[in-house]
Scaffold this active site. Structure first.
Site, PDB file in Angstrom:
ATOM      1  N   TYR A 154       0.825  -1.217   0.000  1.00  0.00           N
ATOM      2  CA  TYR A 154       0.000   0.000   0.000  1.00  0.00           C
ATOM      3  C   TYR A 154       0.857   1.265   0.000  1.00  0.00           C
ATOM      4  CZ  TYR A 154      -3.454   3.416   1.713  1.00  0.00           C
ATOM      5  OH  TYR A 154      -4.260   4.521   1.878  1.00  0.00           O
ATOM      6  N   LYS A 158       1.205   4.259  -2.701  1.00  0.00           N
ATOM      7  CA  LYS A 158       0.911   5.646  -2.327  1.00  0.00           C
ATOM      8  C   LYS A 158       2.092   6.567  -2.608  1.00  0.00           C
ATOM      9  CE  LYS A 158      -2.786   4.989  -2.053  1.00  0.00           C
ATOM     10  NZ  LYS A 158      -3.937   5.720  -2.566  1.00  0.00           N
TER      11      LYS A 158
HETATM   12  N1  LIG Z   1      -9.372   6.448   4.776  1.00  0.00           N
HETATM   13  C1  LIG Z   1      -8.153   6.863   5.074  1.00  0.00           C
HETATM   14  O1  LIG Z   1      -7.783   6.954   6.251  1.00  0.00           O
HETATM   15  C2  LIG Z   1      -7.195   7.230   3.981  1.00  0.00           C
HETATM   16  C3  LIG Z   1      -5.969   7.780   4.377  1.00  0.00           C
HETATM   17  C4  LIG Z   1      -5.060   8.121   3.415  1.00  0.00           C
HETATM   18  C5  LIG Z   1      -5.356   7.942   2.073  1.00  0.00           C
HETATM   19  N2  LIG Z   1      -6.551   7.409   1.697  1.00  0.00           N
HETATM   20  C6  LIG Z   1      -6.782   7.216   0.263  1.00  0.00           C
HETATM   21  O2  LIG Z   1      -8.031   7.738  -0.126  1.00  0.00           O
HETATM   22  C7  LIG Z   1      -8.596   6.929  -1.174  1.00  0.00           C
HETATM   23  C8  LIG Z   1      -9.985   6.491  -0.771  1.00  0.00           C
HETATM   24  O3  LIG Z   1      -9.897   5.762   0.433  1.00  0.00           O
HETATM   25  P1  LIG Z   1     -11.187   5.366   1.283  1.00  0.00           P
HETATM   26  O4  LIG Z   1     -10.757   5.266   2.686  1.00  0.00           O
HETATM   27  O5  LIG Z   1     -12.310   6.266   0.915  1.00  0.00           O
HETATM   28  O6  LIG Z   1     -11.434   3.868   0.745  1.00  0.00           O
HETATM   29  P2  LIG Z   1     -12.768   3.001   0.524  1.00  0.00           P
HETATM   30  O7  LIG Z   1     -12.363   1.579   0.678  1.00  0.00           O
HETATM   31  O8  LIG Z   1     -13.868   3.520   1.382  1.00  0.00           O
HETATM   32  O9  LIG Z   1     -13.115   3.272  -1.008  1.00  0.00           O
HETATM   33  C9  LIG Z   1     -12.343   2.713  -2.029  1.00  0.00           C
HETATM   34  C10 LIG Z   1     -13.219   2.461  -3.237  1.00  0.00           C
HETATM   35  O10 LIG Z   1     -12.408   1.905  -4.279  1.00  0.00           O
HETATM   36  C11 LIG Z   1     -13.186   0.899  -4.945  1.00  0.00           C
HETATM   37  N3  LIG Z   1     -12.304  -0.031  -5.636  1.00  0.00           N
HETATM   38  C12 LIG Z   1     -11.492  -0.982  -5.094  1.00  0.00           C
HETATM   39  N4  LIG Z   1     -10.856  -1.651  -6.058  1.00  0.00           N
HETATM   40  C13 LIG Z   1     -11.268  -1.122  -7.257  1.00  0.00           C
HETATM   41  C14 LIG Z   1     -10.952  -1.381  -8.601  1.00  0.00           C
HETATM   42  N5  LIG Z   1     -10.072  -2.335  -8.945  1.00  0.00           N
HETATM   43  N6  LIG Z   1     -11.555  -0.651  -9.561  1.00  0.00           N
HETATM   44  C15 LIG Z   1     -12.451   0.309  -9.230  1.00  0.00           C
HETATM   45  N7  LIG Z   1     -12.794   0.602  -7.965  1.00  0.00           N
HETATM   46  C16 LIG Z   1     -12.189  -0.101  -6.984  1.00  0.00           C
HETATM   47  C17 LIG Z   1     -13.971   0.243  -3.830  1.00  0.00           C
HETATM   48  O11 LIG Z   1     -15.087  -0.475  -4.343  1.00  0.00           O
HETATM   49  C18 LIG Z   1     -14.356   1.452  -2.975  1.00  0.00           C
HETATM   50  O12 LIG Z   1     -15.595   1.991  -3.389  1.00  0.00           O
HETATM   51  C19 LIG Z   1      -7.629   5.753  -1.379  1.00  0.00           C
HETATM   52  O13 LIG Z   1      -6.796   6.015  -2.459  1.00  0.00           O
HETATM   53  C20 LIG Z   1      -6.841   5.726  -0.076  1.00  0.00           C
HETATM   54  O14 LIG Z   1      -5.556   5.200  -0.258  1.00  0.00           O
HETATM   55  C21 LIG Z   1      -7.482   7.042   2.639  1.00  0.00           C
END
Ligand SMILES: NC(=O)c1ccc[n+]([C@@H]2O[C@H](COP(=O)([O-])OP(=O)(O)OC[C@H]3O[C@@H](n4cnc5c(N)ncnc54)[C@H](O)[C@@H]3O)[C@@H](O)[C@H]2O)c1
Length: 269
Positions: A154, A158
């Site tokens: 991951y 990132k």
């Molecule tokens: N939540 C956190 O704390 C956090 C922190 C830092 C960065 N992020 C980044 O923010 C972004 C969103 O994170 P989140 O927490 O909302 O995640 P989440 O799991 O709630 O949402 C991710 C979405 O991606 C979709 N997905 C997964 N594989 C896929 C694929 N192959 N094709 C199309 N869609 C696909 C899933 O169905 C889901 O709807 C990510 O890139 C994550 O790395 C999140």
């Protein structure tokens, strides 16, 4: 409104930060293509976009597949006439210790979370390049600039997101297409729900943030919408941390934190 009349694609828009970004983009005047592998939840997001009075289409896709990325750009262009911006956020978190990380696990995370970002930005970006304007936003993470033990591939994906933002920005900025990267801190979403289940762990996670709390998906969405908008007209190849100051704090590296439901050890900073 910041995105009046704009046509925006959000990948990973069925959930969490992607969904919040799709809804805020609509509130700010954009029509939104909701791109995700999860059709049912993408339909829910589309309903939320429509409730803001804007048009929404659902694109069921796997971002790691070039043909899907091209179809995404084609369907958005067919529905809306053009593409003005894309937010790449789709990811599948698969925590693993390095000694246990499988080739398959590595490939899936890198395919979706790094190659998929490139493929989607390239496909949507070609439409934007043709008209000489547009904005690309990559959702990275503070985990892309600081190593988290147990994060597996991951954090590597990132980190790659940051370079992708820089690369697209440098290569395409002069042709009217800006690219930037947002680095969220800790945000409770379906992806991270397991980390916040235990109130003690949740409190511990908030305590490593200088602001004393974790973030909300809507607070990350604000940064994405700004970068998509013309208000960010001179912001290019930039990285924007939206983490309450966490990445600059030594407090984040504390032992015994919980990652994706697994107890893990963080190194001392
Ligand atoms: N939540 C956190 O704390 C956090 C922190 C830092 C960065 N992020 C980044 O923010 C972004 C969103 O994170 P989140 O927490 O909302 O995640 P989440 O799991 O709630 O949402 C991710 C979405 O991606 C979709 N997905 C997964 N594989 C896929 C694929 N192959 N094709 C199309 N869609 C696909 C899933 O169905 C889901 O709807 C990510 O890139 C994550 O790395 C999140």
């Amino acid at each position: 409104m910041m995105l009046e009349g704009k046509k925006i694609i959000v990948t990973g828009a069925a959930s969490g930060i992607g969904r919040a970004t799709a809804v805020l983009a609509a509130r700010e005047g954009a029509d939104v293509a909701v791109a995700d592998i999860d059709r049912a939840r993408a339909e829910e997001t589309a309903g939320l976009v429509q409730a803001e009075g804007r048009e929404a289409i659902v694109i069921e896709m796997d971002t790691s597949k070039a043909a899907d990325a091209q179809r995404m750009a084609d369907e958005a262009t067919a529905a809306f006439g053009t593409i003005d911006g894309i937010v790449c956020g789709a990811i599948k978190l698969q925590p693993a210790k390095l000694e246990e990380l499988t080739e398959e696990g590595w490939d899936r995370v890198i395919d979706v979370g790094l190659k998929g970002y490139f493929l989607c930005a390239q496909a949507a970006g070609r439409v934007m390049l043709e008209k000489g304007s547009g904005s690309i936003v990559f959702l990275s993470s503070v985990g892309g600039v600081q190593a988290y033990n147990g994060a597996g591939a991951y954090s590597v994906a990132k980190a790659g997101n940051v370079m992708l933002g820089n690369l697209f920005g440098v290569e395409w900025g002069g042709r009217g297409v800006r690219a930037n990267t947002v680095l969220p801190g800790q945000v409770p979403t379906p992806m991270t729900a397991a980390m916040f289940d235990d109130p003690e762990i949740a409190a511990g996670r908030a305590a490593v943030v200088p602001m004393g709390r974790v973030g909300k998906p809507e607070e990350i969405a604000e940064a994405c919408v700004f970068l998509l908008s013309d208000r960010a007209s001179y912001v290019n190849a930039a990285t924007l941390k939206v983490d309450g100051g966490q990445a600059e704090s030594k407090m984040m590296h504390t032992p015994g934190r919980n990652w994706g439901g697994k107890k893990m050890e963080y190194s001392a900073a």
